[in-house]
Write an enzyme that holds these catalytic residues in place. Structure first.
Site, mmCIF file in Angstrom:
data_model
loop_
_atom_site.group_PDB
_atom_site.id
_atom_site.type_symbol
_atom_site.label_atom_id
_atom_site.label_comp_id
_atom_site.label_asym_id
_atom_site.label_seq_id
_atom_site.Cartn_x
_atom_site.Cartn_y
_atom_site.Cartn_z
ATOM 1 C CE LYS A 62 -2.024 -1.220 3.860
ATOM 2 N NZ LYS A 62 -1.318 -2.487 4.135
ATOM 3 N NE ARG B 104 -4.751 0.052 9.709
ATOM 4 C CZ ARG B 104 -3.530 -0.318 9.330
ATOM 5 N NH1 ARG B 104 -3.089 -1.513 9.600
ATOM 6 N NH2 ARG B 104 -2.740 0.502 8.700
ATOM 7 N NE ARG C 195 6.305 -0.319 9.971
ATOM 8 C CZ ARG C 195 5.175 -0.380 9.254
ATOM 9 N NH1 ARG C 195 5.118 0.224 8.074
ATOM 10 N NH2 ARG C 195 4.131 -1.034 9.694
ATOM 11 N NE ARG D 96 7.738 -2.374 6.073
ATOM 12 C CZ ARG D 96 6.414 -2.378 6.152
ATOM 13 N NH1 ARG D 96 5.699 -1.805 5.202
ATOM 14 N NH2 ARG D 96 5.810 -2.935 7.172
ATOM 15 N NE ARG E 230 2.100 -5.041 11.011
ATOM 16 C CZ ARG E 230 3.137 -4.747 10.227
ATOM 17 N NH1 ARG E 230 4.344 -5.221 10.503
ATOM 18 N NH2 ARG E 230 2.975 -3.977 9.179
#
Ligand code: AP5
Length: 238
Positions: A34, A109, A179, A146, A190
């Site tokens: 996203k 969300r 992160r 990431r 998550r």
């Protein structure tokens, strides 16, 4: 390694000129792309990205009351309270750069957030929702690999989208960070939150029409082109 530098012909930059983008909502699991796609659409359409995750992380970094309330929840992969997030989005939508549209990334969300947005969004064009679909094994690789630039927010991946110099941002040379919620353990939480609370949001927008799904397991520019063409098709049909 994947390419994120498509030619204008392949992204259909000309296609973007056909419509005013209006509000666009990107939906998808953690790591589905996203943020990456929002940044591409910002570049192509010149409208802002509104990422609730980024705004919350900025509040955590600045030690605001909102950041203090969200920090522990985010570390566990849990959602911040709806009211706090709605207020945060309301303040962001007041800014004048949203006049021709904006890209919502990570919001709404939960169903209460979606209902709040439906009641408070007074834009000339209605919202278009696009879901980016990616398989779980790929999500795991994307999340654990990431890395982010804390300065310009550019997103990298040590497996899939490597920076030219390992560990440093191509744009400004800043050292990349990982992160705290980008671990396999936190991803489990998550994903549970996503399946329990965000899946109904996807159904909500699916039922409203003006909804499309794209295959997110392709190169970045191919996914961008698919999102653009889905948005243009929906807008031209309005
Ligand atoms: P948020 O930051 O929004 O996290 P998320 O929704 O879990 O999504 P991600 O940012 O992890 O992934 P993404 O889909 O943006 O993927 P990306 O483009 O980076 O939220 C974090 C937390 O904040 C939440 O858990 C919650 O606690 C809180 N929060 C946020 N919004 C909230 C709300 N509305 N209400 C309540 N709480 C909220 O890509 C991932 C990786 O894949 C990158 O390394 C990238 O380089 C790579 N990649 C991307 N596309 C491709 C491709 N096509 N091919 C190969 N690699 C790719």
């Amino acid at each position: 390694m994947i390419s994120s530098k498509p030619s204008e012909a392949t992204t259909g930059r000309d296609v973007t000129k056909l419509v005013t983008p209006g509000p666009i909502l990107l939906l998808g699991a953690p790591g589905s792309g996203k943020g990456t796609q929002a940044k591409e659409l910002v570049r192509l359409w010149g409208i802002p990205q509104i990422s609730t995750g980024d705004i919350l992380r900025a509040n955590v970094a600045q030690g605001t009351e909102l950041g203090k309330a969200a920090d522990a929840l985010m570390k566990e992969g849990k959602f911040a309270p709806d009211e706090l997030v709605n207020e945060m989005v309301a303040a962001r939508l007041e800014l004048p750069d949203t006049a021709n549209g904006f890209i919502l990334d990570g919001y709404p969300r939960t169903l209460p957030q979606a209902n709040w947005l439906d009641a408070h969004l007074h834009t000339a064009l209605p919202l278009v929702a696009v879901k980016i679909q990616v398989d779980y094994n790929q999500l795991l690789r994307r999340i654990t690999g990431r890395r982010n630039c804390p300065h310009c927010q550019r997103i990298y991946n040590i497996y899939l989208q490597t920076p030219k110099r390992a560990g440093y941002c191509d744009v400004d040379g800043t050292e990349l960070i990982q992160r705290s919620d980008d671990t396999a353990e936190v991803l489990e939480g998550r994903m549970k939150a996503y399946e329990a609370l965000t899946a109904p949001v996807i159904e909500h927008y699916h039922q409203q029409g003006r909804y499309a799904e794209v295959d997110g397991d392709l190169e970045v520019y191919v996914v961008t082109a698919a999102i653009q063409s889905a948005v243009v098709k929906i807008r031209l049909g309005e």
